[in-house]
Design an enzyme around this catalytic site. Structure first.
Site, PDB file in Angstrom:
ATOM      1  N   SER A 135      31.159  37.883  10.218  1.00 56.98           N
ATOM      2  CA  SER A 135      31.589  38.137  11.599  1.00 56.98           C
ATOM      3  C   SER A 135      30.949  36.764  12.091  1.00 56.98           C
ATOM      4  CB  SER A 135      30.728  39.103  12.186  1.00 56.98           C
ATOM      5  OG  SER A 135      30.919  39.498  13.530  1.00 56.98           O
ATOM      6  N   LYS A 161      36.042  37.310  10.584  1.00 56.22           N
ATOM      7  CA  LYS A 161      36.106  38.067  11.776  1.00 56.22           C
ATOM      8  C   LYS A 161      35.427  37.141  13.095  1.00 56.22           C
ATOM      9  CE  LYS A 161      33.475  41.796  13.712  1.00 56.22           C
ATOM     10  NZ  LYS A 161      33.012  43.022  13.716  1.00 56.22           N
ATOM     11  N   LYS A 163      34.652  36.793  17.010  1.00 58.21           N
ATOM     12  CA  LYS A 163      34.405  37.559  18.309  1.00 58.21           C
ATOM     13  C   LYS A 163      35.350  36.959  19.353  1.00 58.21           C
ATOM     14  CE  LYS A 163      31.102  40.379  17.054  1.00 58.21           C
ATOM     15  NZ  LYS A 163      31.386  42.001  17.458  1.00 58.21           N
ATOM     16  N   ASP A 188      37.267  40.624  16.845  1.00 54.25           N
ATOM     17  CA  ASP A 188      36.620  41.813  17.541  1.00 54.25           C
ATOM     18  C   ASP A 188      36.193  41.471  19.002  1.00 54.25           C
ATOM     19  OD1 ASP A 188      34.719  44.153  18.111  1.00 54.25           O
ATOM     20  OD2 ASP A 188      33.393  43.635  16.757  1.00 54.25           O
ATOM     21  N   GLU A 213      39.515  44.647  16.873  1.00 50.63           N
ATOM     22  CA  GLU A 213      38.491  45.628  16.700  1.00 50.63           C
ATOM     23  C   GLU A 213      38.086  45.859  18.159  1.00 50.63           C
ATOM     24  OE1 GLU A 213      35.351  44.501  14.046  1.00 50.63           O
ATOM     25  OE2 GLU A 213      33.924  46.037  14.875  1.00 50.63           O
ATOM     26  N   ASP A 238      35.402  50.839  16.766  1.00 52.89           N
ATOM     27  CA  ASP A 238      33.946  50.600  16.227  1.00 52.89           C
ATOM     28  C   ASP A 238      33.178  51.426  17.380  1.00 52.89           C
ATOM     29  OD1 ASP A 238      31.187  49.727  16.173  1.00 52.89           O
ATOM     30  OD2 ASP A 238      31.585  47.443  16.117  1.00 52.89           O
ATOM     31  N   LYS A 262      29.572  52.352  10.807  1.00 54.51           N
ATOM     32  CA  LYS A 262      28.306  51.845  10.951  1.00 54.51           C
ATOM     33  C   LYS A 262      27.332  53.037  10.705  1.00 54.51           C
ATOM     34  CE  LYS A 262      29.199  47.649  13.797  1.00 54.51           C
ATOM     35  NZ  LYS A 262      29.182  47.251  15.092  1.00 54.51           N
ATOM     36  N   GLY A 290      28.285  45.817  10.444  1.00 54.95           N
ATOM     37  CA  GLY A 290      26.827  45.041  10.590  1.00 54.95           C
ATOM     38  C   GLY A 290      26.466  45.226  12.002  1.00 54.95           C
TER      39      GLY A 290
HETATM   40  O1  OSB Z   1      30.857  44.672  17.015  1.00 55.26           O
HETATM   41  O2  OSB Z   1      30.398  44.624  14.983  1.00 55.26           O
HETATM   42  C1  OSB Z   1      30.025  44.316  16.111  1.00 55.26           C
HETATM   43  C2  OSB Z   1      26.894  42.648  15.694  1.00 55.26           C
HETATM   44  C3  OSB Z   1      25.921  43.363  16.888  1.00 55.26           C
HETATM   45  C4  OSB Z   1      26.472  44.106  17.492  1.00 55.26           C
HETATM   46  C5  OSB Z   1      27.917  44.550  17.414  1.00 55.26           C
HETATM   47  C6  OSB Z   1      28.856  43.961  16.319  1.00 55.26           C
HETATM   48  C7  OSB Z   1      28.056  42.811  15.685  1.00 55.26           C
HETATM   49  C8  OSB Z   1      28.844  42.124  14.546  1.00 55.26           C
HETATM   50  C9  OSB Z   1      27.903  41.381  13.543  1.00 55.26           C
HETATM   51  O3  OSB Z   1      29.923  41.965  14.430  1.00 55.26           O
HETATM   52  C10 OSB Z   1      27.909  41.886  12.383  1.00 55.26           C
HETATM   53  C11 OSB Z   1      26.805  41.273  11.328  1.00 55.26           C
HETATM   54  O4  OSB Z   1      27.101  40.343  10.848  1.00 55.26           O
HETATM   55  O5  OSB Z   1      25.765  42.159  11.021  1.00 55.26           O
HETATM   56 MG    MG Z   2      32.445  45.576  16.783  1.00 57.64          MG
END
Ligand code: OSB
Ligand code: MG
Length: 368
Positions: A135, A161, A163, A188, A213, A238, A262, A290
């Site tokens: 991510s 992925k 953001k 995401d 996402e 999510d 999660k 994560g």
């Molecule tokens: O939306 O998946 C998410 C990190 C913090 C809060 C929300 C998210 C995330 C990530 C990071 O996308 C995933 C990771 O590398 O731990």
């Molecule tokens: Mg997410």
């Protein structure tokens, strides 16, 4: 298992690189860890919440309160034949899934050690190697993002992925697809859009994303169903999935085609397995999300990812992407094929490095 002692502590871990989502930028993680002693064994759990109530309502402060005043005293009260007994007892506490998960997951660690089994086996997992994605947060420029993507692909990661948020979406995806036409790519949004953005979101369809996402509201299902109806790109939920019941309802109304599981968000292994089962029975693929976890939470994520319904690469990646030094030994490493080899030792299969943990601890409280 009779829990003799529970220690909760807060650690501070600076990230190797800031992590930015549509709701903000994180540079230093504040992580609440739970250490449980039962039957001469020690188990570890991690509260996966963010520092601020922007991903969900939970923060290190709310987790501390819920653990100290409810979850920990209730867990000390009686004997547990198995870790799966504890989730129903926490049910009267509304929400606060990440605080509950930390205690429950530590007990799973202990139960696995007691049985001399790796945690993933106790959970019913079977994969020996799990597929990994990364991510990548919002960067200061698109060039920096493209460089980062190249680096992660070179390291072997199986899917990327990114953001997104309004103003950092269509152009960014355009540039990524121009440079990397064929990679497994997803985006995401962390709830940054509303249904009024439908014509804008429909532009995403031309980038052949594996999924988008959580485009809409963090507690919404209905508008996601409306959006999915008008979108070729599969929606993955999510934020809006907190239980197996949420998953069932989301699937039934067509709010998503994929679910990100999660451990913290759904309240621990018992609930995560139920979400997995609901999705698997309906042929909905899941993957492990994560929350910028330390090695403790990461080790739990690895165990979860071995269940058979986890057919897509997760956001479970190498320790060194986050930390200069992780708090477990060995660190989590990723193969050139973009996989993590599942450890075969009892419990987590990684050892918490107490000396290192003490060094980064800022507060600690014990209960007997
Ligand atoms: O939306 O998946 C998410 C990190 C913090 C809060 C929300 C998210 C995330 C990530 C990071 O996308 C995933 C990771 O590398 O731990
Ligand atoms: Mg997410």
């Amino acid at each position: 298992m009779k829990i003799r002692r529970v220690e909760i502590r807060e650690i501070r871990l600076p990230l190797v690189h800031f992590f930015e989502t549509s709701f903000g930028r994180t540079t230093v993680r504040r992580i609440v860890l739970v250490r449980v002693e039962a039957d001469g064994l020690t188990g570890w759990g991690e509260v996966s919440c963010g520092e601020e109530p922007f991903y969900s309502h939970e923060t290190p402060e709310t987790a501390w309160h819920i653990l100290r005043d409810y979850v920990v005293p209730w867990s000390l009260k009686r004997e547990w034949a198995s870790a799966s007994e504890i989730a129903p007892v926490f049910r009267p506490i509304r929400g606060h899934n990440m605080a509950k998960a930390a205690l429950e997951n530590a007990l799973w660690d202990i139960e696995a050690q007691m049985k001399g089994a790796p945690l993933f086996r106790l959970l019913g997992g079977s994969l020996q190697e799990i597929p990994c994605g990364v991510s990548i947060g919002i960067q200061n420029s698109i060039e920096e993002l493209l460089d980062k993507i190249q680096r992660e692909l070179d390291a072997g990661y199986q899917r990327i992925k990114v953001k997104i948020k309004p103003g950092w979406d269509v152009e960014v995806l355009e540039r990524i697809r121009h440079k990397f036409p064929r990679i497994a790519l997803m985006a995401d949004a962390n709830s940054a859009y509303t249904l009024a953005d439908l014509p804008h979101l429909q532009q995403f369809d031309r980038f052949f994303l594996m999924m988008v996402e959580q485009p809409l509201g963090w507690e919404d299902l209905l508008d996601h169903a409306k959006l999915q109806h008008e979108l070729a790109t599969p929606i993955c939920l999510d934020e809006s999935i907190h239980s197996a019941e949420d998953a069932r309802k989301a699937i039934e109304i067509g709010a998503c085609k994929i679910i990100n599981v999660k451990l913290g968000r759904v309240g621990g292994f018992t609930s995560a397995r139920q979400v997995h089962d609901v999705c698997r029975a309906r042929n909905v693929p899941v993957w492990c999300g994560g929350m910028l976890e330390s090695g403790i939470g990461r080790a739990h994520n690895i165990a979860l990812s071995t269940l058979p319904g986890f057919t897509l690469p997760g956001d479970v990646s190498a320790s060194q992407r986050y930390w200069t030094q992780d708090i477990i030994d060995p660190e989590v490493t990723v193969s050139p094929q973009g996989t993590i080899r599942v450890p075969q030792g009892p419990g987590l299969g990684y050892v918490a490095n107490l000396e290192r943990i003490e060094k980064v601890t800022v507060r600690k409280e014990a209960f007997e």
